[in-house]
Scaffold this active site. Structure first.
Site, PDB file in Angstrom:
ATOM      1  N   CYS A   1       2.027   3.794  -1.319  1.00 38.02           N
ATOM      2  CA  CYS A   1       1.077   2.680  -1.402  1.00 38.02           C
ATOM      3  C   CYS A   1       1.285   1.669  -0.278  1.00 38.02           C
ATOM      4  O   CYS A   1       0.322   1.049   0.191  1.00 38.02           O
ATOM      5  CB  CYS A   1       1.220   1.977  -2.752  1.00 38.02           C
ATOM      6  SG  CYS A   1       0.710   2.998  -4.149  1.00 38.02           S
TER       7      CYS A   1
ATOM      8  N   LEU B   1       2.256  -8.305  -6.344  1.00 42.50           N
ATOM      9  CA  LEU B   1       1.674  -9.003  -7.481  1.00 42.50           C
ATOM     10  C   LEU B   1       0.245  -8.585  -7.812  1.00 42.50           C
ATOM     11  O   LEU B   1      -0.208  -8.808  -8.941  1.00 42.50           O
ATOM     12  CB  LEU B   1       1.721 -10.519  -7.236  1.00 42.50           C
ATOM     13  CG  LEU B   1       3.134 -11.096  -7.006  1.00 42.50           C
ATOM     14  CD1 LEU B   1       3.059 -12.602  -6.817  1.00 42.50           C
ATOM     15  CD2 LEU B   1       4.066 -10.739  -8.159  1.00 42.50           C
TER      16      LEU B   1
END
Length: 379
Positions: A300, A179
């Protein structure tokens, strides 16, 4: 200097009550936001092309109005040069009319026309887009591969820009760790498929789009169907096997590929269009003939990423997609744009096509899909 008189909105309204003809020379999409009460809408281009059709009497009193007064004055000067003797322009245009509190009316238009003119009003003002370009965007089809860090901001802006058909492919579900960078998703979306979360948010933003949510793992067996009918592909993937597969498929089908990648504080963007421009434009394999050794380029989840960085790269990708669809500007074909967020610095590197590329060299037949996972783990 123009000899055409410029009058105030109040004077124009007074002349209107005494029989003058008030003409709003803005385009229809501009008039949709409101036009001076009593004005007749005739676009500047239409009036300029056939003045005698709209104004057959040379000595009829005519007052022209646009948005700011500049276009109406230019047109009034042109008409005066053609022999119209009683013509004037409203100084400050419709903006001044509105500021003076004079009455405005909404032209008759369907709900669809009103939505189009209001939603895309800023695009319609751009000569490089306009009505025709916006309708071209609405008819376009874009595949966004990945509804994550790059695909989320890119698809958000493509939807806002009015790209009419978005196909979003991803087999993952929303996790809370997504998020801070994947702005399509909310805390309430955690645990739901990313493509369904993306579709809900995109349609909430622009309900007139066709958003095709494809929840699957992209493989050699599924990639051709995903590319069917697509105009441009936006690569939001985060692993090398998928990047090589997508590149090969785009070369095979002659579809431009808008590439992006991020790591920690750096990102890069390019456009690969070798399928349509053999020997002129490079493909992804011209940049990376072989994948890096396993572990040398962590994703990531392993290396981390500054939350805003995928947004910046995704927006650059979306910009390239829109330019390709509209046929405007200079695309990043043959150029790699690298960005360092810590230094706030961009760097451009030229990417010539590899004349010996095993995939896109001129005259080379498509070699077929390979085992990309094995290819990327064998280096």
């Amino acid at each position: 200097m123009s000899t055409v008189p410029e009058i105030t909105p109040a004077q124009a309204r007074e002349r209107l009550t005494h029989g003058a003809l008030l003409i709003d020379v803005r385009d229809a999409h501009e008039r949709a936001t409101g036009m001076a009460e009593g004005a007749l809408g005739i676009a500047r281009g239409d009036l300029q092309r056939a003045p005698a059709t709209h104004l057959p009497v040379l000595d009829r009193e005519v007052v022209l109005i646009c948005q700011s007064g500049r276009r109406s004055l230019d047109l009034a000067t042109t008409l005066a040069g053609l022999g119209y003797t009683r013509i004037a322009s409203v100084h400050g245009g419709t903006a001044a009319w509105r500021a003076d509190g004079l009455p405005l009316v909404q032209p008759l238009q369907s709900d669809a026309e009103r939505d189009f003119n209001e939603r895309y009003s800023r695009h319609l003002l751009l000569p490089q887009v306009g009505v025709d370009g916006q309708r071209r965007l609405l008819a376009s089809r874009v595949l966004v591969l990945g509804a994550g860090g790059l695909g989320a901001p890119a698809s958000f802006y493509l939807a806002a820009a009015g790209v009419g058909h978005l196909r979003i492919a991803d087999d993952d579900v929303v996790e809370r760790s997504n998020l801070h960078r994947q702005i399509l998703h909310t805390d309430a979306s955690v645990g739901t498929p990313k493509v369904l979360s993306a579709r809900e948010r995109l349609l909430a933003l622009n309900p007139h789009l066709d958003v095709d949510a494809v929840q699957l793992r992209v493989t050699s067996a599924t990639v051709d169907a995903l590319l069917d009918g697509v105009d441009v592909v936006l690569d939001g993937s985060d692993n090398f096997p998928l990047r090589y597969l997508l590149n090969d498929a785009c070369v095979r089908h002659g579809i431009p590929l808008v590439y992006g990648a991020v790591e920690r504080f750096t990102g890069q963007v390019s456009v690969f269009d070798a399928g349509r421009q053999r020997g002129v434009a490079p493909c992804y394999r011209c940049l990376f003939p072989e994948p890096p050794p396993p572990g040398s380029a962590p994703n990531c989840a392993e290396a981390g990423v500054l939350g805003v960085l995928p947004g910046m790269v995704g927006l650059l990708q979306a910009t390239e997609v829109l330019k390709l669809l509209l046929g405007i500007g200079d695309s990043l074909v043959g150029r790699l744009l690298s960005f360092d967020a810590l230094a706030m610095r961009f760097r451009e590197t030229r990417l010539p096509p590899d004349p010996d590329c095993p995939l896109c060299a001129p005259g080379r037949a498509f070699p077929g899909y390979i085992d990309y996972a094995a290819f990327c783990s064998s280096v």
